[in-house]
Design a protein around this motif. Structure first.
Motif, PDB file in Angstrom:
ATOM      1  N   TYR A 138     -12.070 -65.987  68.739  1.00  0.00           N
ATOM      2  CA  TYR A 138     -12.265 -66.825  67.553  1.00  0.00           C
ATOM      3  C   TYR A 138     -13.630 -67.503  67.498  1.00  0.00           C
ATOM      4  O   TYR A 138     -13.861 -68.357  66.653  1.00  0.00           O
ATOM      5  CB  TYR A 138     -11.157 -67.884  67.487  1.00  0.00           C
ATOM      6  N   GLY A 139     -14.551 -67.126  68.398  1.00  0.00           N
ATOM      7  CA  GLY A 139     -15.884 -67.706  68.368  1.00  0.00           C
ATOM      8  C   GLY A 139     -16.043 -68.815  69.390  1.00  0.00           C
ATOM      9  O   GLY A 139     -15.074 -69.292  69.986  1.00  0.00           O
ATOM     10  N   VAL A 158      -6.006 -63.236  60.870  1.00  0.00           N
ATOM     11  CA  VAL A 158      -6.865 -63.156  59.677  1.00  0.00           C
ATOM     12  C   VAL A 158      -6.166 -62.485  58.490  1.00  0.00           C
ATOM     13  O   VAL A 158      -6.786 -62.270  57.448  1.00  0.00           O
ATOM     14  CB  VAL A 158      -8.191 -62.426  59.974  1.00  0.00           C
ATOM     15  N   SER A 210     -17.352 -63.331  67.021  1.00  0.00           N
ATOM     16  CA  SER A 210     -15.919 -63.607  66.994  1.00  0.00           C
ATOM     17  C   SER A 210     -15.173 -62.395  66.448  1.00  0.00           C
ATOM     18  O   SER A 210     -15.521 -61.862  65.389  1.00  0.00           O
ATOM     19  CB  SER A 210     -15.645 -64.827  66.110  1.00  0.00           C
ATOM     20  N   ASP A 213     -13.877 -63.332  63.007  1.00  0.00           N
ATOM     21  CA  ASP A 213     -14.933 -63.329  61.987  1.00  0.00           C
ATOM     22  C   ASP A 213     -15.250 -61.906  61.527  1.00  0.00           C
ATOM     23  O   ASP A 213     -15.391 -61.638  60.339  1.00  0.00           O
ATOM     24  CB  ASP A 213     -16.217 -63.954  62.543  1.00  0.00           C
ATOM     25  N   CYS A 214     -15.395 -61.002  62.513  1.00  0.00           N
ATOM     26  CA  CYS A 214     -15.825 -59.638  62.192  1.00  0.00           C
ATOM     27  C   CYS A 214     -14.772 -58.909  61.372  1.00  0.00           C
ATOM     28  O   CYS A 214     -15.106 -58.243  60.381  1.00  0.00           O
ATOM     29  CB  CYS A 214     -16.121 -58.871  63.479  1.00  0.00           C
ATOM     30  N   ALA A 217     -14.620 -60.415  57.872  1.00  0.00           N
ATOM     31  CA  ALA A 217     -15.796 -60.076  57.061  1.00  0.00           C
ATOM     32  C   ALA A 217     -15.640 -58.714  56.404  1.00  0.00           C
ATOM     33  O   ALA A 217     -16.091 -58.513  55.265  1.00  0.00           O
ATOM     34  CB  ALA A 217     -17.056 -60.105  57.924  1.00  0.00           C
TER      35      ALA A 217
END
Length: 413
Positions: A138-139, A158, A210, A213-214, A217
């Motif tokens: 998660y970063g 996500v 993350s 995130d990827c 996105a």
């Protein structure tokens, strides 16, 4: 032809899939990727099932030469050093490698690298030009940065599982661990960008990747946040909400997929199906109507495809350049000439057996006109390059390496 990243040194502290995927791409581009593994435990995939060896593939080690298929795939083109970073002298030896390295990559949980003394700030003190890439679930920032995550958890977190499958079906993940693969791909891209920035400025930096995130996105190009307003179910099955028809259709002997993305595509499909009269139908000729009444459109297409074999359907659709494909099972994919011609199926070499094994690995997916990109060395034996790397890159003497080996800080076969 020289590889693009020839001369670039990458210290690889990663495990499992996301990180090894990133460093595998860097190795394919020519970087000298040096796996750093704990001498006591090694890479967890080296001897984890499923295995491949002289007697084939199995969930059990049939011979002492059997090795994990994941390791044989993900460690190609890399060197292996056994080094205990929790030993003060092992850590000191690692920091000597950092002085000459270009990139350090890890996929520890958030904060672990700092606790080990190998976070970005510690690395930068030794080498201001170094690029540090950290891959986490998660970063490295945010309230939930410390949560442990694998692909399943990220797909759930996500929303990927809420949009996968048929309407009304339970949550389902994608068939492969895509959040790992996608994060590894983004990490490789981030490292390349940081290397370009350093070439321009002389300054290294930290790259924070993350998995969540990827994946988000990529999936959020679709306007899922507007589906309620559009009165669409989140699970669309094989459909895409902008096109109709766009689905998988049964044939006499299998399944094909086809889709009409433009009005020309739709008109071509009507001609192939012998339904040119519907081109004058104001409803069927309206994309908005077809989207709202997709079940009727799918029924029309299915009625046609079910009377023909897959080969017949595909021949007719390809003749009018309508996007289509057979739904191949993996066995069919492994026999598909297109992927073979592009070098996307590579034999795997087992270094313990000294032979290729039954399993195969993917080739490098990007082709360049002026440089090579391939995995031109097999997975290494654990610790195979400890002496070479520590004496060469690290500048240790043979006696110092022997001393480290005696205390268990280094595995140096």
């Amino acid at each position: 032809m020289e590889k693009i990243l020839a001369g670039t040194v990458v210290l690889d502290l990663t495990r499992f899939f996301s990180g090894p995927q990133a460093t595998l791409f860097l190795a394919g581009l020519g970087a000298e990727v040096i796996k750093i593994d704990d001498p006591a435990t090694g890479d967890p995939t080296t001897f984890s099932p499923p295995f491949a060896g002289p007697e084939g593939v199995s969930f059990h080690r049939r011979t002492q030469a059997d090795m994990g298929i994941a390791y044989l795939k993900r460690a190609r083109g890399k060197k292996s050093v056994g080094l205990n970073l929790k030993d003060p002298e092992g850590l000191a030896a690692f920091m000597r490698l950092v002085r000459s390295a270009d990139v350090v990559v890890d996929n520890f949980s958030a904060g672990v690298a700092d606790r080990l003394g190998i976070g970005y700030e510690a690395l930068r003190e030794r080498n201001p030009r170094v690029i540090h890439c950290s891959l986490t679930g998660y970063g490295s920032t945010g309230a939930e940065r410390h949560l442990k995550a694998y692909d399943l958890m990220v797909q759930a977190a996500v929303g990927m599982m809420s949009i996968t499958g048929q309407p009304g079906s339970p949550p389902a993940k994608a068939g492969s661990p895509i959040s790992d693969a996608i994060a590894g791909t983004f990490a490789a891209m981030g490292i390349l960008a940081a290397l370009l920035h350093r070439n321009r400025t002389g300054v290294g930096q930290s790259v924070d990747v993350s998995m969540a995130d990827c994946l988000f996105a990529l999936m959020f190009d679709e306007p899922f946040d507007c589906y309620d307003a559009l009165e669409l179910p989140l699970r669309q099955g094989n459909r895409i909400m902008r096109f109709s028809p766009f689905n998988a259709y049964r044939t006499l002997d299998g399944w094909i997929v086809a889709g009409a993305a433009t009005q020309d595509d739709w008109n071509a499909l009507l001609r192939v199906m012998g339904k040119v009269d519907l081109a004058q139908d104001p409803e069927m000729n309206s994309l908005a109507w077809r989207l709202a009444n997709n079940a009727a459109v799918d029924s029309l297409v299915s009625e046609w495809t079910q009377r023909l074999t897959s080969t017949e359907v595909l021949q007719r659709l390809n003749a009018v350049k309508l996007p289509c494909s057979p739904v191949r099972e993996i066995g069919d994919v492994m026999r598909w000439g297109q992927l073979k011609e592009r070098g996307m199926m590579a034999p795997l070499w087992n270094p313990l057996a000294g032979a290729a094994v039954q399993a195969q690995g993917p080739g490098f997916p990007i082709k360049f006109s002026a440089s090579k990109a391939e995995y031109d060395a097999p997975a290494p034996l654990p610790g195979q390059h400890s002496r070479e790397v520590l004496t060469g890159l690290g500048g240790l003497s043979a006696e110092e390496v022997d001393a480290l080996a005696r205390r268990g800080a280094v595995s140096a076969p």
